[in-house]
Write an enzyme that holds these catalytic residues in place. Structure first.
Site, short mmCIF file in Angstrom:
data_model
loop_
_atom_site.label_atom_id
_atom_site.label_comp_id
_atom_site.label_asym_id
_atom_site.label_seq_id
_atom_site.Cartn_x
_atom_site.Cartn_y
_atom_site.Cartn_z
CG HIS A 135 18.16 40.79 11.82
ND1 HIS A 135 17.61 40.36 12.92
CD2 HIS A 135 18.75 42.00 12.11
CE1 HIS A 135 17.92 40.29 13.79
NE2 HIS A 135 17.99 41.86 12.95
CD GLU A 150 17.38 32.05 17.67
OE1 GLU A 150 17.82 32.71 19.48
OE2 GLU A 150 16.34 32.49 17.53
#
Length: 309
Positions: free
Chosen positions: A197, A228
């Site tokens: 991450h 995203e």
């Protein structure tokens, strides 16, 4: 359209009707006496003052906001003395005690080199000023408060919603095109699973920076829409300009050349873009849904591409 040099004569009924059916308010001032020789009846609808109450320029100046009066009067007098056409924005007093933003567009009439009269139109620009004030307030809030995404540094979803609503209203008012791009990083879950991450966060920062560089006009606005996904608002951009900027965004991410070993390639984005000139029947949320649909079409058709509404 030329204005009459005095109050229209009785045989000028058609001309008078044309003048008095516009939203703009025509007027004429005799320069020698500084008296109104004509002002359209629309003035009473807008400000509440009857046309015959506008006798001299003193009435015009007295019905101006005190904060505007000196600046506007001095400017208009100096420009008129110089024989220069000009325009001025100010707040005009209504008969009810309120104020309306006015834009006065003035033409100086000369005769044998001397100023003979001033003729012009008054326009109600209250909505335009309200929009400008909203945008100014919005900019101040952006500086004073945290409307930025903490990870990427671009605006967050809350700010996007506010800016989009304001630009929608502005485009509708001015009858100008508005384009919106929605972009989503392809195979981002796989990227996070493979690299972790923290690396995913770093890649989102790079994507945000690249999008900001690709959509770089003065009023272009980039926000993190969620996860995203990013959103870009493009005021006064027609369909061709919107598609061009969307493709520029796609290429900017490709040029980052961020490796994506999980899919055996590089990081890419898919984009949906839509454009319209909003009217009263258009729904801004439905428009965003249509742009989102174009984004998913780009995903379905192979990713790393732009699809339009």
């Amino acid at each position: 359209m030329p204005l009459p040099s005095a109050e229209p004569a009785p045989d000028s009924d058609v001309y008078r009707t044309l003048l008095e059916s516009t939203k703009a308010i025509p007027w004429r001032i005799d320069w020698k006496t500084l008296r109104f020789t004509y002002i359209g009846p629309q003035i009473e609808t807008l400000l509440g003052w009857t046309p015959d109450s506008w006798a001299t320029v003193e009435d015009w100046a007295a019905r101006m906001h005190p904060e505007d009066r000196e600046r506007v009067v001095n400017f208009c007098v100096s420009q008129s003395q110089a024989g220069t056409d000009h325009e001025a924005d100010y707040r005009a007093l209504t008969a009810g005690g309120g104020y309306v933003w006015i834009r006065d567009v003035v033409h100086v009439v000369r005769k044998e080199g001397e100023v003979e009269a001033l003729i012009g139109f008054m326009f109600d620009i209250s909505e335009r000023k309200a929009t400008e004030e909203q945008l100014l307030t919005l900019q101040q809030e952006l500086e004073a408060l945290s409307y930025r995404d903490g990870l990427t540094g671009v605006a967050n979803r809350r700010m996007f919603d506010t800016v989009f609503d304001l630009e929608w209203a502005r485009a509708r008012q001015n009858r100008q095109p508005l384009s919106v791009i929605l972009a989503d990083v392809d195979h981002f879950k796989e990227y996070n699973d493979h690299y972790g991450h923290l690396a995913g966060d770093d890649s989102l920062k790079l994507v945000a920076q690249a999008l900001g560089s690709a959509a770089a006009r003065a009023r272009d606005f980039v926000a993190r829409f969620g996860g995203e996904e990013f959103a870009i608002v493009l005021p006064e951009a027609d369909a061709a300009a919107g598609s061009l900027i969307a493709e520029r965004c796609r290429q900017a991410i490709a040029e980052l050349a961020i490796p994506h070993a999980a899919i055996g390639g590089r990081l890419s984005i898919s984009l949906g873009v839509g454009t319209l000139i909003p009217n009263a029947e258009d729904d801004p949320r439905r428009f965003l849904d249509q742009v989102d649909g174009a984004l998913y079409a780009a995903k379905d058709r192979g990713r790393d591409r732009v699809e339009s509404v």
